[in-house]
Enzyme design. Structure first.
Site, PDB file in Angstrom:
ATOM      1  CB  THR A  39      -0.930  -0.005   1.232  1.00  0.00           C
ATOM      2  OG1 THR A  39      -1.673  -1.215   1.214  1.00  0.00           O
ATOM      3  CG2 THR A  39      -1.883   1.159   1.210  1.00  0.00           C
ATOM      4  CG  HIS A  42      -0.776   0.424  -4.535  1.00  0.00           C
ATOM      5  ND1 HIS A  42      -0.935   0.335  -5.894  1.00  0.00           N
ATOM      6  CD2 HIS A  42      -0.719  -0.842  -4.080  1.00  0.00           C
ATOM      7  CE1 HIS A  42      -0.981  -0.939  -6.252  1.00  0.00           C
ATOM      8  NE2 HIS A  42      -0.843  -1.680  -5.159  1.00  0.00           N
ATOM      9  CG  HIS A  58      -0.127   0.955   6.949  1.00  0.00           C
ATOM     10  ND1 HIS A  58       0.321   1.360   5.724  1.00  0.00           N
ATOM     11  CD2 HIS A  58      -0.431  -0.351   6.827  1.00  0.00           C
ATOM     12  CE1 HIS A  58       0.284   0.338   4.884  1.00  0.00           C
ATOM     13  NE2 HIS A  58      -0.170  -0.725   5.532  1.00  0.00           N
ATOM     14  CB  CYS A 102     -15.437   3.701   7.975  1.00  0.00           C
ATOM     15  SG  CYS A 102     -15.663   5.409   8.497  1.00  0.00           S
ATOM     16  CD  GLU A 191       6.716 -15.240  -6.066  1.00  0.00           C
ATOM     17  OE1 GLU A 191       5.679 -14.742  -5.577  1.00  0.00           O
ATOM     18  OE2 GLU A 191       7.547 -14.571  -6.722  1.00  0.00           O
ATOM     19  N   GLY A 257      -4.782  -9.374  -3.163  1.00  0.00           N
ATOM     20  CA  GLY A 257      -3.768  -8.440  -3.664  1.00  0.00           C
ATOM     21  C   GLY A 257      -4.414  -7.159  -4.164  1.00  0.00           C
ATOM     22  CB  THR A 283     -11.425  -4.233   2.507  1.00  0.00           C
ATOM     23  OG1 THR A 283     -11.663  -4.271   1.099  1.00  0.00           O
ATOM     24  CG2 THR A 283     -10.992  -2.831   2.879  1.00  0.00           C
TER      25      THR A 283
HETATM   26 ZN   LIG Z   1      -0.124  -2.804   4.983  1.00  0.00          ZN
HETATM   27 ZN   LIG Z   2     -17.823   5.281   9.384  1.00  0.00          ZN
END
Ligand SMILES: [Zn+2]
Ligand SMILES: [Zn+2]
Length: 335
Positions: A39, A42, A58, A102, A191, A257, A283
């Site tokens: 991420t 990205h 994160h 959210c 892979e 992925g 997610t």
């Molecule tokens: Zn991550």
């Molecule tokens: Zn929310």
């Protein structure tokens, strides 16, 4: 302190910035280690939400260095991990038990400053003390482990299933370990990178093959029936198509992925009907970080972090992750 800021440019910028003061209900963490996630790549490619200038990162762990007013989730000196999301609590999804969907999710390392810094101040509800005997490296893996636990939950994996894992970076390795724990009869990994294929066998795969050999391997190993569960970890759109095409009857396909937004792939709807496939997304990590922390002592993920860089070399670390070096790349902001 120093932090690695995403400013909207392709390279992160190390900046001096005031060490955050933990506000009411916040905990100040001196970051020991922060892992580079797909991420993050990205984000710097402009393909994932963020609010620059922001310190990204994160997946991190560190020692509690200060407590804001009223914070009780950990004590000064505790090694802790962070589940890096804050939810609005007022949208439809927050109010129906699906907070990870959210509409106003605000993450550390995307919206708020994150872990590629010497210190991070986070809300105490995101802080989880590490179990006894667990070091910072493993603790920092709790976030990605929690996401993989969500993926396994979504897969509906059952004892005795044949599981195919497509793409074996750190996430594929974790899925392989979890599938073994979940009782898979057979785990077949595909892979392209030979070093990763060899490593996958050490993480519990029965077979690890080049993607070009996956279909014939699955046919041979399952008597032509195909896998019961397919977990696509590479984020390569073509691999998502392959995952659907080679799933067995009644299989569940988890597209885990993160593919670049806007890219598409063709699938055969008739095959989905005929095989009664379930194709599901997965997610982040709703309510799985606690379970991830619980699993750390017995899962043995200590070898997953293969490269560690100092904060000053963050862009090299990002480049190493981009070209698929090793398994998990990490930063030691205070190292
Ligand atoms: Zn991550
Ligand atoms: Zn929310």
């Amino acid at each position: 302190m120093r932090g690695a800021f995403y400013t909207g440019e392709k390279l992160l910028e190390i900046r001096e910035t005031p060490t955050p003061e933990p506000g009411p209900g916040q905990i100040l963490i001196k970051v020991d280690i922060a892992c580079v996630c797909g991420t993050d790549l990205h984000i710097v490619a402009g393909e994932y939400f963020s609010r620059p200038p922001v310190i990204i990162g994160h997946e991190f762990a560190g020692v509690v260095a200060g407590l804001g007013e009223g914070a009780t989730a950990a004590k000064v000196g505790d090694l802790v991990t962070v589940e890096p999301h804050q939810y609005c609590r007022v949208c439809k999804f927050c109010k129906t038990g699906r907070e990870h969907l959210c509409l106003d999710k605000r993450g550390y390392g995307t919206y708020y400053n994150g872990g590629f810094a010497e210190y991070a101040a986070v809300a105490e509800n995101t802080v989880y003390p590490a179990p006894a005997g667990i070091g910072a490296r493993e603790a920092a893996l709790a976030e990605v482990l929690g996401c993989c636990i969500r993926g396994v939950d979504r897969s509906g994996m059952r004892i005795g299933d044949t599981v195919a894992v497509l793409g074996c970076s750190s996430v594929g390795m974790i899925f392989t370990k979890l599938a073994r724990r979940a009782g898979a009869a057979r785990i077949i990994v595909s892979e392209p990178n030979g070093e990763r294929r060899r490593a996958a066998l050490g993480y519990g795969a029965d077979l690890a093959v080049d993607p070009g050999l996956l279909k014939e391997t699955l046919d041979r190993e399952t008597g032509g029936l195909g896998p019961d569960v397919v977990i696509e970890c590479s984020g390569v759109p073509a691999a998502a198509g392959q995952a659907v095409a080679l799933a067995g009857r009644g299989a569940r396909v988890v597209l885990f992925g993160v593919a670049p937004p806007g890219e598409t792939v063709s699938i055969e709807p008739n095959g989905i009907f005929m095989k009664e496939l379930a194709i599901v997304g997965s997610t982040i990590n709703p309510f799985t970080h606690y379970r991830a922390v619980e699993m750390l002592p017995s899962l043995g993920l200590g070898d997953l972090i293969t490269h560690v860089f100092p904060l000053a070399r963050i862009n090299e670390a990002m480049e190493a992750a981009r070209r698929g070096a090793g398994l998990k790349i990490a930063i030691e902001p205070n190292g």
